[in-house]
Motif scaffolding. Structure first.
Motif, PDB file in Angstrom:
ATOM      1  N   ASP A  31      -4.782   9.494  -7.961  1.00 51.95           N
ATOM      2  CA  ASP A  31      -3.908  10.669  -8.068  1.00 51.95           C
ATOM      3  C   ASP A  31      -4.322  11.683  -6.998  1.00 51.95           C
ATOM      4  OD1 ASP A  31      -2.437  12.895  -8.708  1.00 51.95           O
ATOM      5  OD2 ASP A  31      -2.814  12.780 -10.862  1.00 51.95           O
ATOM      6  N   VAL A  32      -3.434  11.898  -6.014  1.00 49.02           N
ATOM      7  CA  VAL A  32      -3.738  12.852  -4.921  1.00 49.02           C
ATOM      8  C   VAL A  32      -2.828  14.074  -5.012  1.00 49.02           C
ATOM      9  CG1 VAL A  32      -4.668  11.110  -3.364  1.00 49.02           C
ATOM     10  CG2 VAL A  32      -2.205  11.554  -3.369  1.00 49.02           C
TER      11      VAL A  32
ATOM     12  N   TYR B 246       0.856  -1.188   0.000  1.00 46.76           N
ATOM     13  CA  TYR B 246       0.000   0.000   0.000  1.00 46.76           C
ATOM     14  C   TYR B 246       0.894   1.241   0.000  1.00 46.76           C
ATOM     15  CZ  TYR B 246      -3.506  -3.374   1.499  1.00 46.76           C
ATOM     16  OH  TYR B 246      -4.350  -4.453   1.575  1.00 46.76           O
ATOM     17  N   GLY B 247       0.781   2.057  -1.014  1.00 46.49           N
ATOM     18  CA  GLY B 247       1.562   3.300  -1.111  1.00 46.49           C
ATOM     19  C   GLY B 247       0.704   4.501  -0.762  1.00 46.49           C
ATOM     20  N   GLN B 248       1.241   5.382   0.078  1.00 50.37           N
ATOM     21  CA  GLN B 248       0.511   6.575   0.506  1.00 50.37           C
ATOM     22  C   GLN B 248       1.274   7.825   0.080  1.00 50.37           C
ATOM     23  OE1 GLN B 248      -2.508   6.748   2.129  1.00 50.37           O
ATOM     24  NE2 GLN B 248      -2.680   4.539   1.917  1.00 50.37           N
ATOM     25  N   GLU B 249       0.700   8.591  -0.825  1.00 55.32           N
ATOM     26  CA  GLU B 249       1.239   9.884  -1.269  1.00 55.32           C
ATOM     27  C   GLU B 249       2.694   9.764  -1.710  1.00 55.32           C
ATOM     28  OE1 GLU B 249       0.551  12.923   1.620  1.00 55.32           O
ATOM     29  OE2 GLU B 249      -1.631  12.792   1.470  1.00 55.32           O
TER      30      GLU B 249
ATOM     31  N   TYR C  49       1.676  12.814  -7.082  1.00 51.04           N
ATOM     32  CA  TYR C  49       1.619  12.095  -5.810  1.00 51.04           C
ATOM     33  C   TYR C  49       0.467  11.093  -5.881  1.00 51.04           C
ATOM     34  CZ  TYR C  49       4.794  15.664  -4.107  1.00 51.04           C
ATOM     35  OH  TYR C  49       5.877  16.482  -3.928  1.00 51.04           O
ATOM     36  N   LEU C  50       0.753   9.821  -5.508  1.00 47.78           N
ATOM     37  CA  LEU C  50      -0.202   8.738  -5.728  1.00 47.78           C
ATOM     38  C   LEU C  50      -0.438   7.945  -4.450  1.00 47.78           C
ATOM     39  CD1 LEU C  50       1.369   7.371  -9.043  1.00 47.78           C
ATOM     40  CD2 LEU C  50      -0.528   9.001  -8.854  1.00 47.78           C
ATOM     41  N   ASN C  51      -1.718   7.590  -4.240  1.00 48.54           N
ATOM     42  CA  ASN C  51      -2.090   6.524  -3.320  1.00 48.54           C
ATOM     43  C   ASN C  51      -2.366   5.291  -4.178  1.00 48.54           C
ATOM     44  OD1 ASN C  51      -1.921   8.274  -1.186  1.00 48.54           O
ATOM     45  ND2 ASN C  51      -4.117   8.547  -0.951  1.00 48.54           N
TER      46      ASN C  51
END
Length: 671
Positions: free
Chosen positions: A310-311, A268-271, A286-288
């Motif tokens: 896409d955040v 799980y990738g956060q930002e 920056y991606l979640n």
């Protein structure tokens, strides 16, 4: 019920809360969590930090689901609620997941019949629901198999009945072959349909999705959203990811994918920041995202499913707000402004360090609304309270100035602005405000007012004297020339000379205020200039001006202005140290500058006064004596030296005398 003779209530409670049955206890209409055992925390994907918090704050994903409303209904009605096979969406590990529960919201009542607590017991039945689904499918398959067996049995009976007929047997075998061919085709069609459904699911998903095949991560299925994030089109389908998106080769993502592929563990990738080529330009995004491994028949990872969001806008917005807050704080610090927010009901204040400092408090100390008025001088308190009340009535801004007394006894002036804030009912509940310490401004204004008063007085004295002398001369104009004529003429000349000095100081002050003080630099010998300077003092015969130091030092500076500084220093020595009959003028050639000092041997100057000697309008009240002058001489000297790029200062020891000095940088002299 249990007997305390066998087990203590605390031990029983501890055992119950280690039960695999999920249990929680709530209270209040806002559904505050007061207890939850490990099983319940595991359902929620939380730890014990949720105790004491509201249910909706702990599980915001329940918004839009019926659970909070059911809990409130149980609380209000006192009637328990039981449900089975109930679906719920809960965020676990940052991902929203579907679950099924059997649960009960048990209302525990006070003796007065009102709800005291809600006991929540729950059992996850997701596997049961899945098992039912599998049983249903298995039953359907068994029915089909039974039917197939019946059909096959009938075919065998027919075959046995037609054993004697070879042609019939061949026909039966042929039918069986056709049947199995159709079955195989049906299975193939099912597989194709399943794959097509998966592709359709990915391609039409509202979130960005893609699937990657094999250890080289070939792009298999993508949708428009993921292509938009990548900045690519459908030509990347069928390519290895490092060729489809070559700019990620030196970034962390391929390494993460390899770890997921070999470990079989979801990531799980956060930002996380990705540099992607969009329209030929590297762009920060920056991606979640989630990398979900999918295993094949052999249990090894075959496909990795990507789900991404896409955040960038959210991250950039947060950074913009942080940058704005940082700049605002810098601006507040640079302008010495302090800010606060007052809770009008309690008097508590949330204040910046500068705000506290303005009232003589340190950053670590508590500072309340009452402390503010306590520091304020009493005669201003009601006026300021009235301005605050008026601002609350009109939803306006109050602006005022008032003096405060610090706890060390020092007096300071505060300039304050404030505006009320209102709750949803229109009642003022807060006041936001800003303050600035304007003590120096007030002192400057006072000095300026004093200066105007002194200037008018100082000019009036020589004018009055000149007028009197001229009136007497006018009366004596027809009389023979006498000593009285000479005395009156000399007195008139001194009055005019004094007015010229005062007016010259005013003109210099005006030029400096407009930054129009010009320097006319020439090369001259410093010792020669000092020898010719201050002849008016030498002519009186009361003081010896002793020049010491290098006689061959040349300066490139404005000789008239440097002479003006030295004359001012010497005049001050004569004025404030009249009994010091020797005045030393010292030349020092230092490494990268030249220093000129004027030293007297008078009573000296108080150390508290020294830092203010070169301030505008500052006048020394020396040993209780008031001296004439505008309080501009040393300020003008400091500006002349500043224009030359030098420094100016004074040193003094009570009972030993004072030394006034200035330095000029190397660019202004040549030996």
């Amino acid at each position: 019920m249990n007997s305390p003779d066998y087990i203590a209530p605390e031990q029983l409670l501890s055992i119950l809360f280690k039960s695999p049955n999920a249990t929680a206890v709530y209270t209040g209409r806002d559904i505050t969590i007061i207890s939850a055992n490990e099983a319940m925390l595991k359902f929620w994907g939380k730890d014990r930090n949720v105790i004491g918090k509201n249910m909706i704050d702990v599980l915001p994903e329940l918004s839009g689901q019926p659970f909070i409303d059911i809990l409130i209904q149980v609380w209000d009605s006192g009637e328990s609620y039981t449900a089975k096979d109930y679906p719920a969406i809960i965020e676990v590990g940052g991902v929203l997941q579907n679950f099924y529960f059997d649960f009960e919201y048990k209302a525990v009542l006070h003796e007065n019949g009102q709800t005291a607590y809600i006991l929540h017991t729950a059992f996850e039945v997701s596997e049961r629901m899945e098992a039912r689904k599998m049983i249903k499918e298995q039953s359907k398959a068994e029915q089909q198999l039974t039917k197939d067996l019946v059909d096959l049995n009938e075919e065998h009976i027919a075959a046995n009945e037609e054993l004697l007929n070879i042609n019939a047997k061949l026909e039966t075998v042929n039918k069986e072959l056709v049947y199995f061919k159709n079955q195989l085709q049906e299975v193939n069609n099912t597989l194709i349909e399943s794959e097509n459904r998966f592709r359709s699911l990915v391609e039409h998903s509202p979130v960005a999705m893609a699937s990657l095949k094999g250890e080289d991560f070939y792009v298999d299925v993508v949708n428009g959203s993921i292509l938009e994030i990548w900045g690519k089109d459908r030509s990347v389908v069928g390519l290895p990811l490092h060729l489809a998106i070559p700019e990620i080769e030196k970034q962390q993502f391929l390494g993460i994918l390899k770890e997921v592929y070999h470990s079989g563990k979801t990531f799980y990738g956060q930002e996380l920041k990705a540099k992607l080529s969009v329209d030929g330009k590297l762009t920060d995004r920056y991606l979640n995202f989630v990398y979900k491994p999918i295993s094949g028949k052999d249990g090894k990872t075959d496909v990795i499913l990507i789900v991404a969001t896409d955040v960038t806008d959210q991250v950039n917005a947060r950074e913009t707000v942080n940058e704005f807050n940082t700049r605002l704080q810098i601006a507040l610090d640079a302008s010495s402004l302090g800010s606060t927010e007052v809770d009008l009901a309690t008097g508590t204040m949330q204040s910046t360090d500068r705000f506290k400092h303005n009232f003589g408090f340190s950053a670590e100390e508590d500072f309340a609304y009452a402390d503010l008025f306590e520091a304020m001088l009493p005669e201003h308190r009601e006026r300021v309270r009235g301005l605050v009340q008026e601002a609350i009535k009109t939803n306006g801004i109050y602006k005022t100035e008032y003096p405060v007394k610090w706890r060390d006894g020092s007096l300071h002036w505060i300039q304050a602005h404030g505006r009320p804030r209102y709750d949803e009912n229109g009642n003022a509940d807060r006041m936001v405000g800003m303050t600035a310490d304007i003590t120096e401004k007030k002192l400057f204004e006072q000095r300026k007012d004093d200066f105007l008063s002194i200037a008018s007085h100082e000019l009036k004295t020589p004018i009055t004297s000149l007028k009197a002398s001229l009136q007497l001369l006018d009366r004596m104009k027809n009389k023979p020339f006498s000593e009285a004529h000479i005395r009156l003429i000399e007195q008139s000349g001194k009055s005019v000379e004094k007015m010229v000095v005062l007016i010259d100081e005013l003109l210099n002050m005006s030029r400096m205020s407009e930054d129009q003080l010009k320097l006319e630099k020439t090369r001259f010998n410093l010792h020669d200039m000092l020898s010719m300077s201050c002849n008016h003092v030498r002519m009186e015969g009361k003081y010896d001006l002793i020049i010491q130091g290098d006689k061959n030092l040349d300066l490139y500076a404005d000789e008239h202005r440097i002479d003006q500084v030295v004359i001012n220093f010497v005049n001050n020595a004569v004025k404030y140290a009249p009994h010091s009959h020797q005045i030393h003028i010292i030349i020092e050639s230092l490494e990268d500058q030249v220093k000129v000092s004027v030293r007297d041997f008078g009573n000296g100057i108080d150390a508290k006064i020294l830092p203010h000697l070169f301030d505008r309008y500052f006048r020394v009240d020396h040993s209780g004596k008031a001296y004439s002058g505008l309080g501009l001489g040393l300020y003008i000297c400091s500006e002349i030296i500043r224009k030359h790029g030098g420094k100016i200062g004074a040193e003094s020891t009570i009972g030993e005398g004072s030394t006034f000095w200035f330095t000029l940088p190397a660019s202004n002299f040549k030996n």
